[in-house]
Design a protein around this motif. Structure first.
Motif, PDB file in Angstrom:
ATOM      1  N   SER A  62       8.980  59.960  97.989  1.00 24.37           N
ATOM      2  CA  SER A  62       8.332  61.105  97.356  1.00 24.37           C
ATOM      3  C   SER A  62       7.110  61.563  98.143  1.00 24.37           C
ATOM      4  O   SER A  62       6.834  62.758  98.238  1.00 24.37           O
ATOM      5  CB  SER A  62       7.946  60.773  95.919  1.00 24.37           C
TER       6      SER A  62
ATOM      7  N   THR B  25       7.446  66.319  92.515  1.00 26.21           N
ATOM      8  CA  THR B  25       8.194  65.115  92.861  1.00 26.21           C
ATOM      9  C   THR B  25       7.251  63.934  93.028  1.00 26.21           C
ATOM     10  O   THR B  25       7.508  62.843  92.528  1.00 26.21           O
ATOM     11  CB  THR B  25       8.991  65.340  94.164  1.00 26.21           C
TER      12      THR B  25
ATOM     13  N   THR C  20       7.593  69.915  95.630  1.00 25.97           N
ATOM     14  CA  THR C  20       7.239  68.658  96.303  1.00 25.97           C
ATOM     15  C   THR C  20       6.085  67.951  95.608  1.00 25.97           C
ATOM     16  O   THR C  20       6.087  66.726  95.505  1.00 25.97           O
ATOM     17  CB  THR C  20       6.883  68.900  97.784  1.00 25.97           C
TER      18      THR C  20
END
Length: 165
Positions: A45, A96, A93
């Motif tokens: 991640s 995440t 992102t």
């Protein structure tokens, strides 16, 4: 006067977005060297975020510098597309990374993950807001550059009409 105030709002939004991107990037660099990432506990991640955030930050800073020194930049199709794409990428992102951090072990580096992800999320939202501002208040002459095929069709139609007459 109205156009000048919209351009000022656009420039202030871009500056705030660049600051949020830079803060997120600084904390992301600090996160890379934490034991959780070096031990591959939260590697994927974070690395997804590392892959996209530096590029977006550099482009945003360059865009802000161009905006400060060339006042005509900002409310155009390129700015709208850049902000839309950057906003979606930043939000996805950073979310995440934030979702992965909910189960974080709770050590002293935990705040770095949340600051980086939170600033990236804020930057993504600001990118989307700026894309919306660009979309709504883009000058009419700039819209002609978004669909060149329409311009070509109009030229062909005018040429056809003049050849018939």
């Amino acid at each position: 006067m109205f156009e000048c105030s919209i351009r000022l709002v656009n420039m202030v939004l871009q500056i705030f977005t660049a600051v949020a991107d830079i803060v997120a990037l600084v904390y992301l660099i600090m996160v890379i060297y934490t034991p959780c990432v070096l031990g591959s506990e939260y590697y994927i991640s974070v690395m997804l975020y590392v892959y996209f955030l530096p590029v977006i930050t550099i482009q945003t800073v360059v865009f802000v510098l161009c905006r400060l020194f060339c006042f005509t930049v900002g409310l155009d199709p390129i700015a709208m597309t850049f902000n839309l794409a950057s906003g979606i990428v930043c939000i996805s992102t950073s979310m995440t990374m934030l979702v992965a951090m909910f189960d974080h072990c709770g050590n002293e580096y935990q705040y770095m993950f949340y600051v980086s992800g939170g600033c990236g999320l804020l930057a993504g939202i600001l990118h989307l807001v700026n894309a919306l501002v660009c979309n709504i208040y883009m000058p009419p002459e700039e819209w002609t550059y978004t669909k060149p095929s329409k311009r070509a069709r109009n030229r062909l139609e005018r040429a056809r009409l003049t050849s018939i007459l």
